[in-house]
Design an enzyme around this catalytic site. Structure first.
Site, PDB file in Angstrom:
ATOM      1  CG  HIS A 131      43.380  46.668  53.990  1.00 49.35           C
ATOM      2  ND1 HIS A 131      42.281  47.286  53.454  1.00 49.35           N
ATOM      3  CD2 HIS A 131      44.040  46.104  52.949  1.00 49.35           C
ATOM      4  CE1 HIS A 131      42.271  47.099  52.145  1.00 49.35           C
ATOM      5  NE2 HIS A 131      43.332  46.392  51.808  1.00 49.35           N
ATOM      6  CG  ASP A 208      40.838  42.806  58.278  1.00 46.33           C
ATOM      7  OD1 ASP A 208      40.596  41.772  57.623  1.00 46.33           O
ATOM      8  OD2 ASP A 208      41.319  43.833  57.775  1.00 46.33           O
ATOM      9  CD  GLN A 211      45.758  39.028  53.372  1.00 51.66           C
ATOM     10  OE1 GLN A 211      46.056  37.879  53.038  1.00 51.66           O
ATOM     11  NE2 GLN A 211      45.405  39.935  52.498  1.00 51.66           N
ATOM     12  CE  LYS A 234      42.001  40.359  50.594  1.00 46.91           C
ATOM     13  NZ  LYS A 234      42.956  41.003  49.701  1.00 46.91           N
ATOM     14  CB  CYS A 373      44.935  49.042  50.961  1.00 43.88           C
ATOM     15  SG  CYS A 373      44.305  49.132  49.303  1.00 43.88           S
TER      16      CYS A 373
HETATM   17  C1  PLP Z   1      44.155  42.758  56.025  1.00 38.60           C
HETATM   18  C2  PLP Z   1      43.150  43.099  54.987  1.00 38.60           C
HETATM   19  N1  PLP Z   1      41.994  43.632  55.355  1.00 38.60           N
HETATM   20  C3  PLP Z   1      41.041  43.952  54.468  1.00 38.60           C
HETATM   21  C4  PLP Z   1      41.219  43.760  53.118  1.00 38.60           C
HETATM   22  C5  PLP Z   1      40.140  44.183  52.188  1.00 38.60           C
HETATM   23  O1  PLP Z   1      39.603  43.127  51.503  1.00 38.60           O
HETATM   24  P1  PLP Z   1      38.526  43.376  50.364  1.00 38.60           P
HETATM   25  O2  PLP Z   1      39.159  44.308  49.387  1.00 38.60           O
HETATM   26  O3  PLP Z   1      38.272  42.023  49.800  1.00 38.60           O
HETATM   27  O4  PLP Z   1      37.328  43.970  51.024  1.00 38.60           O
HETATM   28  C6  PLP Z   1      42.421  43.208  52.678  1.00 38.60           C
HETATM   29  C7  PLP Z   1      42.651  43.017  51.229  1.00 38.60           C
HETATM   30  O5  PLP Z   1      43.636  43.390  50.662  1.00 38.60           O
HETATM   31  C8  PLP Z   1      43.399  42.867  53.632  1.00 38.60           C
HETATM   32  O6  PLP Z   1      44.562  42.349  53.243  1.00 38.60           O
END
Ligand code: PLP
Lengths: 416, 133
Positions: A131, A208, A211, A234, A373
């Protein structure tokens, strides 16, 4: 259609009653079918009411006032931290730092650990399925420090290339930062083995968990991960609250990230002594109600059981993959159901993902369209955008049938 | 149900009448919509009198962005550049004949943004080019 045993151990009908928004219609006569939990999950009544109750009964700033409300608020905030600790099986709640979201947690590691521990020429290993929140902080740091960034490549099937990973480890990266589960293709990476291999070459690891933590059991001690980042929104919690977990020795040696109140022990004119963990990293008034809301979300998920949730999502995604495979001209990305979580991304010949999402919306089916993203991964697949349906504990097999029917309507409308 | 995709939009998306490239062209410009990966390139031929003689667009993207570009090219042929500069967000919505939410509005307005940046001779296409008021 393949034969499916449409079974789940969850009482989804009852679970759905816990989520007020799932009862609404998006337009008169059109019920909501929410298949966008990867972007953000819906919130159960228990979370909404816990936050409401906090504001009605106990609202105060924490760690400062000596009055009943301040004490209640502080206790509730710290209790939420303890709930996170238990949920992750972390050794100590001091290792649980509240942030705004995954993105801020990763930036905290980049600016605090990265700026103090990395130097020009050091290698940071990432993957092609990250991401943007686990890419851009490292780009910014690389620019500042002269780091070299390397990426584990992704196969056409959407899996990390193991041979490439081992080759890149030979470069002796200082940090390996990677996603536990892809938010585009749903791939669940074998984090435990990858972390062990990265440790063998002396790399620090950052996972990370945006998910993974919401969808299956994540045990930081079992994984032996150095840093884990995730977002409350989430996982049935509110927006504005996220978590960074870190190993104690690393967190202790790291300098503060943001400066201000709460993160200090003592301030004189011109100098300060940082507070101890976790407060060193929680400058200013934190998201108190949101932390407490996250605690309620963890209670909720734990009551239902993370293993049951994972099993349910697995049943949904297996069914979805089979049903979508019936549709001509639909190209589905990502690995088979046994290697992934509840996310399905697809494109349709001759129809842009936005148009798919828009037509689906007319049937009440909420999905996401775009690059999610993760532009580098889309570049890799040579497509500008995908349509993505994602599932959580409250979704049903029926809803997947609705999704499939709605996709047929897209085909009719566009004549493809 | 599908009022959103009026026949006009699907038709112009599938059978565009002004898709293509002009080479040489007097004015060329292109830009992307980072949100969805839509891309629009525009070429214009303009007479001495400032009247648009020919207009073509090229690109890829959703039905809204592509149909909007096709209709916009048709609209501006025969217009003076000064008139082109006056085209507003509302004009585009009227042309498409649909209501759009904030996300899809960006798709619909991409071609106008590109067109205006080209006509004004700007280095970059920015959102304020297509904001009314
Ligand atoms: C794999 C992953 N990493 C990071 C994020 C970023 O999360 P946040 O926007 O809550 O910081 C997301 C959110 O879409 C994600 O799916």
């Amino acid at each position: 259609m393949a034969n499916h045993i449409l079974t789940t151990t969850l009482d989804v009908k009852k679970i759905r009653e816990d989520f007020p928004v799932l009862g609404r219609q998006v337009r008169p006569g059109v019920p909501l079918i929410y298949l966008d939990s990867t972007a953000t999950s819906q919130k159960p009544t228990s979370v909404i009411e816990t936050m409401d109750r906090f504001y009605r009964n106990s609202n105060a700033n924490i760690h400062r006032g000596i009055h009943v409300l301040a004490e209640e608020a502080t206790a509730a905030y710290e209790e939420a931290r303890e709930k996170v600790r238990r949920f992750l099986n972390a050794p100590s709640s001091r290792q649980v730092i509240f942030t705004r979201n995954t993105t801020e947690a990763i930036n905290l590691v980049a600016y605090s650990w990265g700026l103090s521990q990395l130097k020009s020429g050091d290698i940071v290993l990432l993957t092609e399925m990250e991401h943007h929140s686990n890419l851009v902080p490292w780009y910014l740091l690389a620019e500042r420090l002269g780091l070299r960034l390397e990426y584990v490549s992704v196969s056409d099937e959407g899996l990390l290339d193991v041979a490439d990973f081992e080759r890149k480890l030979e470069l002796k990266p200082k940090l390996f930062a990677f996603t536990h589960m892809s938010n585009v293709v749903g791939t669940i990476n074998p984090a435990k083995e990858m972390i062990a291999k990265a440790h063998q070459v002396g790399a620090i690891t950052l996972l990370d968990g945006a998910q993974s933590v919401p969808h299956f059991r994540v045990d930081v001690r079992d994984l032996d991960v150095d840093f884990l980042a995730f977002s409350g929104h989430k996982m049935c919690g509110p927006t504005g609250i996220g978590v960074l977990y870190g190993k104690k020795d690393l967190l202790e040696q790291m300098p503060p990230f943001l400066g201000g109140g709460d993160m200090i022990k003592r301030v004189t004119l011109g100098s300060f002594k940082p507070n101890e963990l976790p407060y060193k990293f929680e400058a200013g008034t934190p998201a108190i109600a949101e932390a407490i809301g996250l605690g309620a979300a963890i209670d909720y998920l734990s009551r239902i059981g993370m293993d049951a949730i994972a099993q349910h999502e697995h049943a949904l995604v297996s069914y979805a993959l089979d049903r979508l495979a019936e549709i001509p001209n639909l190209r589905i990305f990502g690995p088979s159901a046994d290697k992934k979580g509840g996310v399905v991304s697809f494109v349709m010949d001759g129809v842009h993902a936005h148009d798919i999402a828009q037509v689906l919306d007319q049937s009440g089916v909420a999905i996401r369209a775009g690059h999610h993203c993760a532009m580098p991964l889309h570049e890799k697949f040579q497509i500008p955008a995908t349509a993505r349906a994602s599932f959580y504990l409250y979704n049903t097999f029926d809803e997947i049938d609705h999704l499939v029917n709605a996709i047929y309507r897209v085909k009719d409308l566009f004549g493809v | 149900m599908d009022d959103f995709y009026r026949e006009l939009i699907i038709d112009r998306y599938k059978n565009p009448q002004f898709r293509g490239v002009l080479d040489p062209a007097d004015i060329s410009f292109e830009d992307d919509n980072p949100l969805c990966g839509d891309h629009i390139h525009i070429d214009l031929r303009v007479g001495e009198d400032g009247i648009v003689r020919e207009a073509r667009f090229d690109g890829k993207g959703c039905a809204i962005s592509q149909a909007s570009a096709d209709l916009l090219m048709e609209k501006i042929i025969g217009m003076h550049l000064d008139e082109v500069k006056q085209i507003s967000k509302q004009d585009i919505l009227d042309m498409l004949g649909i209501e759009l939410g904030p996300v899809r509005l960006k798709c619909a307005l991409l071609s106008l943004k590109v067109l205006k940046a080209g006509v004004y001779g700007l280095g970059e296409a920015t959102d304020d080019l297509v904001e009314d008021e």
